[in-house]
Write a protein that holds these residues in place. Structure first.
Motif: not given
Length: 382
Positions: A42-51, A59-63, A77-81, A105-108
């Motif tokens: 999965g994505p590299p470790a990080r704190y407080s991403p947008c999800f 699908y779920a989107l992480l930024f 500033d990377d984007t993952w699905r 971040m949220t689904y509109d």
């Protein structure tokens, strides 16, 4: 003391001791955690991403998010699905949100797209919409001034993105003096401070819902914010002023003001502090929450040594309760980001432990597979 002073907050918490008194949820349904992606998958470790979960694309989107590299903080500033089978990184486009952490971040549903309120270290802000392949900037009018660690959700009743709170990153000289006094905890002498403003973005137009900022009681950073389909209204809970939690809950009414939401059975908000993840389960009409750290009971500041939230908490509009769950639950998460996958009826959690190290879990009914079609037979499906 004036409302804009930060010092009025701390004196109130000592008299507002809320016990950590978990109650077992009694829906009759058995839940199960499953580890679905290791750190290498999965994505590299990080704190407080947008999800956020993209309901239109399934699908779920992480930024983004933040990491500490050689003792120096760095923003991503990377984007993952996450499609239920695997993570995939999106090739970076020239135009995309700035590297940041603690954005919203949220689904509109009105746009049929995930939207993100972005802030950057130079106090610039923007709103972006995900088109399935890349990010498009939304040209919005009358935006709020720059702030970090605000929270957003989709307001079903107003068909708009709702934003509350955060820490102002704009010079107080560019905001009307009376507004600073009314709407920012701390006031001008505190560098503006913690926003007590509620904003709505419908189409390309920003609007502040309560210009006098009469409610909630205090501005705050990193509050919980979600739309409760059972209550038919946005709900706000917790949040930080400096390192102290505000242990309250509020519901937004049709006039744009917040009214205090007290669990009707007299139960209390768990002693949340920071780093927890939460998602609203629309099928069962309840909020689920785990991860992060508990606050000290005496003053609602960080507990020393840290005590992580390993329980699975839920709020159903009446009370908070601890839900039992089988399987391989996450534990000792310093940062958790959660979404509800409405198509597969599972909660997806991207969590980071000390090290740092990140993995992905899913929570769903025991006996039902949470895996996508490509994974079944090889991922330990239920």
């Amino acid at each position: 003391m004036k409302r804009g002073s930060v010092f009025i907050v701390f004196g109130m918490f000592a008299a507002s001791v809320m016990p950590q008194a978990p109650a077992t949820g009694a829906t009759g349904e058995v839940l199960r955690w499953e580890l679905v992606a290791s750190e290498a998958e999965g994505p590299p470790a990080r704190y407080s991403p947008c999800f956020a979960y993209d309901e239109n694309r399934g699908y779920a989107l992480l930024f983004g998010g933040g990491i500490v590299d050689d003792a120096e903080p760095r923003h991503l500033d990377d984007t993952w699905r996450w499609d239920g089978n695997s993570w995939s990184v999106v090739e970076a486009a020239p135009e995309r949100p700035a590297a940041c952490y603690g954005a919203g971040m949220t689904y509109d549903a009105s746009r049929e797209a995930v939207v993100m309120y972005e802030w950057s270290v130079n106090a610039q802000t923007a709103v972006w919409a995900w088109n399935g392949d890349s990010w498009d900037k939304i040209a919005a009018e009358d935006p709020p001034e720059g702030r970090t660690n605000s929270s957003v959700t989709y307001d079903q009743a107003r068909a708009s993105m709702l934003m509350y709170g955060g820490v102002a990153v704009t010079s107080p000289t560019v905001i009307d003096e009376q507004r600073v006094e009314d709407c920012f905890l701390g006031g001008a002498e505190f560098g503006i401070g913690f926003a007590n403003e509620t904003w709505s973005l419908a189409g390309a137009q920003w609007e502040i819902l309560d210009p006098e900022c009469r409610t909630p009681t205090f501005g705050r950073a990193s509050p919980g914010l979600y739309y409760d389909y059972g209550l038919g209204a946005p709900v706000l809970f917790a949040g930080l002023v400096l390192d102290t939690v505000i242990p309250d809950m509020w519901q937004l009414d049709e006039t744009g003001e917040w009214t205090r939401l007290l669990p009707r059975d007299g139960g209390a908000l768990p002693r949340l502090h920071s780093g927890y993840g939460y998602a609203y389960d629309r099928t069962r009409e309840r909020l689920v929450l785990t991860g992060g750290a508990y606050a000290a009971e005496q003053d609602y500041r960080p507990q020393v040594p840290p005590a992580h939230i390993d329980e699975l908490w839920a709020f159903d509009g009446d009370a908070w309760a601890v839900l039992p769950a089988e399987g391989s639950p996450p534990h000792s998460l310093e940062s958790a980001a959660m979404v509800y996958d409405v198509r597969r009826d599972v909660v997806v959690l991207f969590g980071t432990t000390s090290g740092p190290s990140s993995r992905t879990w899913e929570l769903g009914p025991a006996g039902a597979s949470t895996c996508g079609a490509d994974r079944c037979g090889g991922c330990g499906c239920r």
